[in-house]
Scaffold this motif. Structure first.
Motif, PDB file in Angstrom:
ATOM      1  N   SER A 113       0.850  -1.190   0.000  1.00 54.08           N
ATOM      2  CA  SER A 113       0.000   0.000   0.000  1.00 54.08           C
ATOM      3  C   SER A 113       0.880   1.233   0.000  1.00 54.08           C
ATOM      4  O   SER A 113       1.800   1.341   0.809  1.00 54.08           O
ATOM      5  CB  SER A 113      -0.909   0.008   1.235  1.00 54.08           C
ATOM      6  OG  SER A 113      -1.651   1.214   1.292  1.00 54.08           O
ATOM      7  N   LYS A 114       0.579   2.184  -0.893  1.00 52.24           N
ATOM      8  CA  LYS A 114       1.380   3.408  -0.973  1.00 52.24           C
ATOM      9  C   LYS A 114       0.891   4.496  -0.023  1.00 52.24           C
ATOM     10  O   LYS A 114       1.645   5.363   0.375  1.00 52.24           O
ATOM     11  CB  LYS A 114       1.363   3.948  -2.408  1.00 52.24           C
ATOM     12  CG  LYS A 114       2.458   3.379  -3.315  1.00 52.24           C
ATOM     13  CD  LYS A 114       3.819   3.929  -2.956  1.00 52.24           C
ATOM     14  CE  LYS A 114       4.908   3.422  -3.880  1.00 52.24           C
ATOM     15  NZ  LYS A 114       4.845   4.014  -5.214  1.00 52.24           N
ATOM     16  N   THR A 203       6.573   3.357   0.486  1.00 54.94           N
ATOM     17  CA  THR A 203       6.569   4.780   0.141  1.00 54.94           C
ATOM     18  C   THR A 203       7.169   4.956  -1.242  1.00 54.94           C
ATOM     19  O   THR A 203       7.753   4.047  -1.823  1.00 54.94           O
ATOM     20  CB  THR A 203       7.411   5.598   1.132  1.00 54.94           C
ATOM     21  OG1 THR A 203       8.790   5.292   0.908  1.00 54.94           O
ATOM     22  CG2 THR A 203       7.041   5.309   2.560  1.00 54.94           C
ATOM     23  N   ASP A 204       7.070   6.175  -1.747  1.00 54.42           N
ATOM     24  CA  ASP A 204       7.900   6.556  -2.885  1.00 54.42           C
ATOM     25  C   ASP A 204       9.351   6.622  -2.400  1.00 54.42           C
ATOM     26  O   ASP A 204       9.609   6.734  -1.193  1.00 54.42           O
ATOM     27  CB  ASP A 204       7.472   7.915  -3.420  1.00 54.42           C
ATOM     28  CG  ASP A 204       6.097   7.851  -4.064  1.00 54.42           C
ATOM     29  OD1 ASP A 204       5.811   6.854  -4.746  1.00 54.42           O
ATOM     30  OD2 ASP A 204       5.302   8.799  -3.875  1.00 54.42           O
ATOM     31  N   PRO A 205      10.307   6.568  -3.292  1.00 55.06           N
ATOM     32  CA  PRO A 205      11.707   6.705  -2.860  1.00 55.06           C
ATOM     33  C   PRO A 205      11.935   8.058  -2.197  1.00 55.06           C
ATOM     34  O   PRO A 205      11.207   9.028  -2.461  1.00 55.06           O
ATOM     35  CB  PRO A 205      12.493   6.599  -4.170  1.00 55.06           C
ATOM     36  CG  PRO A 205      11.578   5.927  -5.131  1.00 55.06           C
ATOM     37  CD  PRO A 205      10.196   6.327  -4.744  1.00 55.06           C
ATOM     38  N   PRO A 206      12.909   8.153  -1.317  1.00 54.94           N
ATOM     39  CA  PRO A 206      13.227   9.454  -0.716  1.00 54.94           C
ATOM     40  C   PRO A 206      13.482  10.500  -1.792  1.00 54.94           C
ATOM     41  O   PRO A 206      14.048  10.217  -2.849  1.00 54.94           O
ATOM     42  CB  PRO A 206      14.495   9.164   0.094  1.00 54.94           C
ATOM     43  CG  PRO A 206      14.402   7.699   0.405  1.00 54.94           C
ATOM     44  CD  PRO A 206      13.761   7.072  -0.800  1.00 54.94           C
ATOM     45  N   ALA A 207      13.052  11.732  -1.497  1.00 50.98           N
ATOM     46  CA  ALA A 207      13.158  12.817  -2.479  1.00 50.98           C
ATOM     47  C   ALA A 207      14.393  13.663  -2.209  1.00 50.98           C
ATOM     48  O   ALA A 207      14.990  13.623  -1.130  1.00 50.98           O
ATOM     49  CB  ALA A 207      11.898  13.682  -2.422  1.00 50.98           C
ATOM     50  N   PRO A 229       7.325  12.334   1.122  1.00 47.66           N
ATOM     51  CA  PRO A 229       6.236  13.234   1.517  1.00 47.66           C
ATOM     52  C   PRO A 229       4.894  12.536   1.701  1.00 47.66           C
ATOM     53  O   PRO A 229       4.049  13.018   2.451  1.00 47.66           O
ATOM     54  CB  PRO A 229       6.173  14.232   0.355  1.00 47.66           C
ATOM     55  CG  PRO A 229       6.750  13.495  -0.809  1.00 47.66           C
ATOM     56  CD  PRO A 229       7.806  12.594  -0.239  1.00 47.66           C
ATOM     57  N   ALA A 230       4.677  11.374   1.077  1.00 53.28           N
ATOM     58  CA  ALA A 230       3.347  10.762   1.092  1.00 53.28           C
ATOM     59  C   ALA A 230       2.900  10.380   2.501  1.00 53.28           C
ATOM     60  O   ALA A 230       1.706  10.347   2.795  1.00 53.28           O
ATOM     61  CB  ALA A 230       3.331   9.534   0.191  1.00 53.28           C
ATOM     62  N   LEU A 231       3.864  10.087   3.390  1.00 50.76           N
ATOM     63  CA  LEU A 231       3.499   9.598   4.723  1.00 50.76           C
ATOM     64  C   LEU A 231       3.769  10.623   5.824  1.00 50.76           C
ATOM     65  O   LEU A 231       3.756  10.277   6.999  1.00 50.76           O
ATOM     66  CB  LEU A 231       4.262   8.305   5.026  1.00 50.76           C
ATOM     67  CG  LEU A 231       3.857   7.088   4.180  1.00 50.76           C
ATOM     68  CD1 LEU A 231       4.746   5.911   4.520  1.00 50.76           C
ATOM     69  CD2 LEU A 231       2.415   6.724   4.395  1.00 50.76           C
ATOM     70  N   TRP A 295      10.302  -2.133   1.685  1.00 52.34           N
ATOM     71  CA  TRP A 295      11.276  -1.198   1.144  1.00 52.34           C
ATOM     72  C   TRP A 295      10.727  -0.528  -0.107  1.00 52.34           C
ATOM     73  O   TRP A 295      10.122  -1.169  -0.973  1.00 52.34           O
ATOM     74  CB  TRP A 295      12.578  -1.914   0.797  1.00 52.34           C
ATOM     75  CG  TRP A 295      13.419  -2.256   1.996  1.00 52.34           C
ATOM     76  CD1 TRP A 295      13.581  -3.484   2.552  1.00 52.34           C
ATOM     77  CD2 TRP A 295      14.199  -1.348   2.779  1.00 52.34           C
ATOM     78  NE1 TRP A 295      14.418  -3.415   3.639  1.00 52.34           N
ATOM     79  CE2 TRP A 295      14.817  -2.106   3.806  1.00 52.34           C
ATOM     80  CE3 TRP A 295      14.440   0.019   2.716  1.00 52.34           C
ATOM     81  CZ2 TRP A 295      15.649  -1.536   4.751  1.00 52.34           C
ATOM     82  CZ3 TRP A 295      15.279   0.603   3.666  1.00 52.34           C
ATOM     83  CH2 TRP A 295      15.875  -0.172   4.672  1.00 52.34           C
ATOM     84  N   SER A 296      10.952   0.763  -0.218  1.00 48.61           N
ATOM     85  CA  SER A 296      10.590   1.494  -1.431  1.00 48.61           C
ATOM     86  C   SER A 296      11.543   1.109  -2.553  1.00 48.61           C
ATOM     87  O   SER A 296      12.552   0.414  -2.342  1.00 48.61           O
ATOM     88  CB  SER A 296      10.673   2.997  -1.186  1.00 48.61           C
ATOM     89  OG  SER A 296      12.035   3.410  -1.101  1.00 48.61           O
TER      90      SER A 296
END
Length: 309
Positions: A113-114, A203-207, A229-231, A295-296
């Motif tokens: 789940s994202k 999550t998305d990968p770190p930005a 940022p998503a979480l 893991w993303s």
């Protein structure tokens, strides 16, 4: 003017049969009563290839049969084309042969789940996989202790064997998830997977990954990044991993012990060398969940070079 459409010039029997690999089949082509054609005026093709006359048999004046032995899997999932022709090559009638295997039990169901409101699941089609027939996969899910069966609607979102559930999922309640495979020869159902959405968060990968020199230190680079940022609105911790490689190598070195900080210094590097660096994130402790997340993906590679000696 005729009041009714003309009858088909011929009829093939059986029409569009489904058969197991290795089966044999005898098909017949019978020309219509008003036709001037006779059995000796006919021939057969399979996928455009003329079948040998030795496999034919005349069954009366207007019927020609063909015998097919030890059939292989269909060359296309839409079926193999068995066609009855007149002597001049005209097509009189056709039938599709569906030759294959029943589906196997789907395996290796994996979900993530994202944003804790959606769920994406993937699976594998079984140990053999190829059935030679069009096989339909349906992902189903329901709340463990109550509720009705639900069917996933958005397929192929993360590969050929995947489905995405975009919304209307509950937290703090486990789900039962399974996959049903069906084709013309049968149905197979996977084992049921039990999961809680909070335990499969990714999550998305770190930005904003930045890699820079550490002053004039020739063997070090500094890596900084931002939390996904998503979480940011959810109660969670994160642990990070870094991997890096030199420009002319495909071998990555992994730094496991980054913890939950968003910066790290790489040491022991070669002077005057370009390095590629990637970072990924694993969320855990979401709303008190005791299981680690997933893991993303790795961030896009970021390059920097160490100072020359």
């Amino acid at each position: 003017f005729p009041l009714f459409p003309a009858a088909d010039p011929a009829v093939i029997s059986p029409q569009d049969p489904t058969l197991l690999i290795g089966s044999s089949l005898t098909a017949t082509c019978t020309v219509s009563a008003g036709s001037r054609l006779r059995a000796q005026d006919l021939y057969w093709t399979l996928n455009g290839r003329r079948l040998p006359a030795a496999s034919y048999a005349a069954l009366g004046a207007t019927t020609l049969s063909v015998a097919l032995a030890r059939l292989n899997g269909s060359k296309q999932q839409s079926g193999d084309n068995l066609v009855c022709h007149s002597r001049d090559g005209g097509i009189l009638a056709g039938s599709c042969l569906y030759v294959g295997l029943p589906p196997e039990k789907p395996v290796n169901i994996s979900c993530w789940s994202k944003n804790m409101k959606d769920l994406t699941c993937t699976w594998a089609p079984g140990t053999e996989g190829e059935t030679f027939l069009h096989t339909n996969y349906t992902l189903k899910y329901k709340l463990r202790w109550y509720g009705r069966d639900n069917t996933c609607q958005e397929y192929h979102t993360a590969g050929p064997y995947s489905c995405h559930i975009p919304k209307d999922l509950a937290l703090f309640t486990p789900y039962e998830i399974w996959v049903e495979a069906s084709n013309r020869l049968g149905v197979a159902v996977s084992d049921v997977v039990m999961l809680d959405i909070l335990d499969v968060v990714t999550t998305d990968p770190p930005a904003d990954v930045h890699v820079s020199r550490v002053g004039d230190l020739e063997d070090q680079l500094s890596v900084r990044w931002s939390s996904p940022p998503a979480l940011k609105d959810f109660l969670f911790q994160a642990k990070y991993q870094i991997q890096y490689r030199v420009e002319d190598s495909s071998e990555w070195k992994v730094v496991d012990d980054v913890g939950n900080q968003t910066s790290c210094r790489l040491a022991g590097l070669r002077p005057g060398t370009v390095y590629f660096v990637q970072v990924r994130c694993n969320p855990f402790g979401i709303y008190g969940s005791k299981r680690a997340g997933i893991w993303s993906d790795w961030s896009n590679p970021t390059a920097a070079s160490t100072p020359r000696s």
